[in-house]
Write a protein that holds these residues in place. Sequence first.
Motif, PDB file in Angstrom:
ATOM      1  N   SER A  46       4.254  63.735  54.280  1.00  8.96           N
ATOM      2  CA  SER A  46       4.125  64.924  55.132  1.00  8.96           C
ATOM      3  C   SER A  46       5.413  65.750  55.110  1.00  8.96           C
ATOM      4  N   THR A  92       6.380  68.137  57.030  1.00  3.19           N
ATOM      5  CA  THR A  92       6.949  68.385  58.364  1.00  3.19           C
ATOM      6  C   THR A  92       7.657  67.130  58.882  1.00  3.19           C
ATOM      7  N   SER A 122      12.436  73.272  62.549  1.00  2.00           N
ATOM      8  CA  SER A 122      11.495  72.642  61.611  1.00  2.00           C
ATOM      9  C   SER A 122      10.344  71.955  62.331  1.00  2.00           C
ATOM     10  N   VAL A 123      10.527  70.713  62.736  1.00  2.00           N
ATOM     11  CA  VAL A 123       9.359  69.968  63.212  1.00  2.00           C
ATOM     12  C   VAL A 123       8.801  70.537  64.523  1.00  2.00           C
ATOM     13  N   LYS A 177      -3.373  62.431  65.791  1.00  2.00           N
ATOM     14  CA  LYS A 177      -3.449  62.464  64.335  1.00  2.00           C
ATOM     15  C   LYS A 177      -4.451  61.416  63.842  1.00  2.00           C
ATOM     16  N   VAL A 200      -0.387  70.619  57.659  1.00  2.00           N
ATOM     17  CA  VAL A 200      -0.100  69.850  56.435  1.00  2.00           C
ATOM     18  C   VAL A 200      -0.937  68.587  56.249  1.00  2.00           C
ATOM     19  N   ASN A 232      -1.548  75.964  63.711  1.00  2.00           N
ATOM     20  CA  ASN A 232      -0.321  75.581  63.034  1.00  2.00           C
ATOM     21  C   ASN A 232      -0.605  75.901  61.566  1.00  2.00           C
ATOM     22  N   TYR A 283      -3.078  72.743  70.461  1.00  2.00           N
ATOM     23  CA  TYR A 283      -2.215  73.793  71.045  1.00  2.00           C
ATOM     24  C   TYR A 283      -2.947  74.629  72.099  1.00  2.00           C
ATOM     25  N   ARG A 297       7.879  78.766  58.052  1.00  2.00           N
ATOM     26  CA  ARG A 297       7.459  78.460  59.421  1.00  2.00           C
ATOM     27  C   ARG A 297       8.677  78.111  60.250  1.00  2.00           C
TER      28      ARG A 297
HETATM   29  N1  GLU Z   1       2.624  68.798  63.931  1.00  2.00           N
HETATM   30  C1  GLU Z   1       4.043  68.976  63.974  1.00  2.00           C
HETATM   31  C2  GLU Z   1       4.482  69.904  62.848  1.00  2.00           C
HETATM   32  O1  GLU Z   1       3.666  70.462  62.175  1.00  2.00           O
HETATM   33  C3  GLU Z   1       4.759  67.650  63.939  1.00  2.00           C
HETATM   34  C4  GLU Z   1       4.833  66.965  62.596  1.00  2.00           C
HETATM   35  C5  GLU Z   1       3.479  66.673  62.076  1.00  2.00           C
HETATM   36  O2  GLU Z   1       2.791  65.863  62.701  1.00  2.00           O
HETATM   37  O3  GLU Z   1       3.103  67.299  61.090  1.00  2.00           O
HETATM   38  O4  GLU Z   1       5.657  70.088  62.656  1.00  2.00           O
END
Ligand code: GLU
Length: 386
Positions: free
Chosen positions: A14, A16, A37-38, A100, A125, A174, A205, A362
């Motif tokens: 991932s 992120t 970032s995150v 998740k 992502v 996102n 969100y 982003r």
């Molecule tokens: N969802 C958040 C992000 O896009 C946290 C990291 C993840 O779970 O992808 O940054």
Amino acid sequence: MARFATRVTSIESSPTVRLGNLVAEMRARGEEVLSLSVGEPDFPTPAHIVQAAKEALDAGLTKYTPSLGIRELREAVARKSKEENGIPATADDVLVSPTKHTLYLACMALLESGDEAILPDPGWVSYEPMVRLAGATPVAVRAADDEGFVPTPDAVAEAITPKTKVLVLNSPSNPAGSVIPRRTMEGLADLARDHDLVVVSDEIYERILYDGEHVSPAALDGMFDRTVTVNGFSKTYSMTGWRLGWAVAPKPILREMGKVQEHTVTCATSFAQKAGVAALQGPQEPVEAMVREFRARRDLICAELSKIDRADCFRPGGAFYAFPRLDVPTDSATLSERLLKEAKVAVTPGRAFGAAGEGHLRLSYAASRETIVEAVRRLGELVAGM
Ligand code: GLU
Ligand code: PMP
């Protein structure tokens, strides 16, 4: 020598989460990094929620719970879904798990080799890897700047084939913070009904909303039976480390997701579930205060980005991300790498969110106002010299 399954070799880690790890390592080495970032709220978990978990621990709630979650939390989620979202759910339609993981359970329960799942591009992502892990084929639907980062019914209709089984929606989104308007959601629901699709609606969100209204597709006519609504505590209650969320789905889908849950994580963390009850049933002022601050930062980051000639920023209606397009002679991965190396600012390259995200960065504004202003200033300085 281990030989790996193509299901894992076909996906990447991932971006992120990786970037979050990298920033943590840099800071541990003593480097100062400004991180946009995150996506993680920079507020503490409200005290009454933490207190509920402490009390649960002291009361000995340290064992397995029923795999779908404690009744009290499933009831609280059902009540919230009905009252706030108009979703006709009962506690029996609720599964508790990290957010998740509920998405992963939905993919595992609904998809297999030969199936297609439609995903917004740009989109979060992890949707594409999860679809691949389930053996199915992700189909990206362009939902870029020109469409306000919303998948239009026309674009989705064009992507539907006899193999399409799932339509993933995410509003507020996102990485762009876009909000799907009611009319568009109704058009997407019509397509789901006409083509017998299951909608997986990621509403994490939902409460971080500044403009427009939040529409849950499961609340629309005839949609409950074909919708998995995913939500969680991470963003609304600043509880990312608690690993707690839920899915609301009709019983036949929930039953299959529940089997995968039983054979993977068994249940969500016991005392965290008590904290979840306190979050949903307790005072909501901390959420309102956090959203007020995020709104001010949304306005701030848009204003700061507008000072950069080569940046063009869509105004996000929700979540805590800005997703500007940068008019520079390089790709988003190289730009974000240079920004980190040369200016010590961490952002996520737009390409991480799909082909339609290329050209964008982003910027998570879950950071202090000073960090936002200084990070955007450094970005402006870097692109001015390119
Ligand atoms: N969802 C958040 C992000 O896009 C946290 C990291 C993840 O779970 O992808 O940054
Ligand atoms: N969906 C979206 C769109 C997200 O940005 C995230 C990031 N955290 C998740 C789901 C996963 O949430 P959680 O951390 O609660 O598992």
